[in-house]
Enzyme design. Structure first.
Site, PDB file in Angstrom:
ATOM      1  CB  CYS A 190     -28.721 -10.071   7.740  1.00 10.60           C
ATOM      2  SG  CYS A 190     -29.735 -11.557   7.683  1.00 10.60           S
TER       3      CYS A 190
ATOM      4  CB  CYS B 158     -29.740 -11.350   4.436  1.00 10.18           C
ATOM      5  SG  CYS B 158     -30.866 -10.884   5.766  1.00 10.18           S
TER       6      CYS B 158
END
Length: 304
Positions: A49, A52
């Site tokens: 991700c 993230c």
């Protein structure tokens, strides 16, 4: 000015337990039980991700700055999917805040630092300035007063309190720039944490270093002014004079020379005057009066 970089870093012992990773098995202990004493933020993430990777460092820095008023627990949903599924997490990054064993707030997606701080403030109240923020304020005051040594010490201490803090790094770099030590300014700017490279104070310090380096080898101001008097359309002389005036602290004069050049020929040297003017504005900051008035005049010239 003596080198300050490398005089030590802040210890991490006081941060033990503030930021941990957890598993499904330990979630009740690490989050639900702890949240009965102190708010706990849970960061659901995964290695693949991209957002993230942007959000987690900001969360970590904000939690450290809260000085124990909140904890951060990280959970890799690739390895531990069960809790995220129970909370009906549809996308990541997903952040939940727990108090008294229950989720009370949350958000999805990567938010900027200012919104993360506001999120934490809703949980724990206004914590006031952190030690690093107080030191940065002291550094700015000393810098404005011309006390470079005291300013540099304050900024360096702030950087030790919060490694990579963009305001501390930018302030210390400006001290080195003011002292003419461009190499140490570059070394200092390299210390900013990766998520803060677009911070306005940091980008302004980068621009200030670029301007200082450009101005280092310019000719005498009197000679440049004489060339302009002899030929008002000597764009290179105006360009160099603008850099020299800026290096002396005459922002208004520097901007004025570039605006005159743009009025004569905005396309000279592939719009060099306009591009340099933008770099001035970046170095001064978006709220500086010279930036605001200069942008208005530039727009007036370009769109007249």
């Amino acid at each position: 000015m003596e080198p300050i970089i490398g005089q030590g870093t802040a210890g991490s012992g006081s941060m033990d337990g503030l930021i941990i990773d957890t598993t499904t098995q330990n979630f009740a202990r690490d989050v639900l039980e702890v949240s009965r004493q102190v708010p706990v933020i849970v960061d659901f993430w995964a290695p693949w991700c991209g957002p993230c990777k942007q959000l987690t460092p900001i969360l970590e820095n904000a939690v450290k700055a809260a000085r124990g008023a909140v904890r951060l627990v990280k959970m890799n949903i690739d390895e531990e999917p069960e809790v995220a599924q129970q909370l009906r997490v549809q996308s990541i990054p997903a952040v939940f805040a727990f108090k008294n064993g229950r989720p009370v707030d949350g958000f999805m997606g990567a938010l900027p630092e200012s919104q993360i701080k506001a999120f934490i403030a809703r949980l724990v109240g206004d914590l006031g300035p952190s030690p690093a923020e107080e030191l940065v304020a002291m550094g700015r005051e000393a810098f404005e007063a011309g006390d470079l040594s005291r300013a540099a010490q304050a900024f360096a201490q702030a950087a030790q309190e919060e490694p990579g803090n963009p305001a501390a790094v930018a302030g210390l770099a400006r001290c080195y720039i003011k002292a003419g030590d461009f190499d140490r300014a570059k070394q200092t700017l390299a210390l900013v944490r990766p998520d803060a490279r677009n911070d306005p104070e940091f980008t302004a310090a980068e621009a200030a270093l670029s301007l200082a380096e450009k101005a280092a080898d310019l000719g005498d101001i009197g000679e440049l002014q004489a060339r302009i008097e002899a030929n008002p359309k000597d764009h290179q002389a105006r360009f160099d004079l603008a850099l020299a005036l800026n290096a002396r602290g005459d922002r208004e004069g520097a901007v004025e020379q570039l605006l005159i050049s743009i009025e004569y020929d905005r396309n000279w040297n592939e719009e060099a005057a306009r591009k340099q003017l933008v770099e001035f504005f970046d170095a001064y900051g978006p709220k500086d009066e010279v930036t605001l008035s200069g942008r208005r005049r530039l727009s007036s010239i370009l769109f007249s």
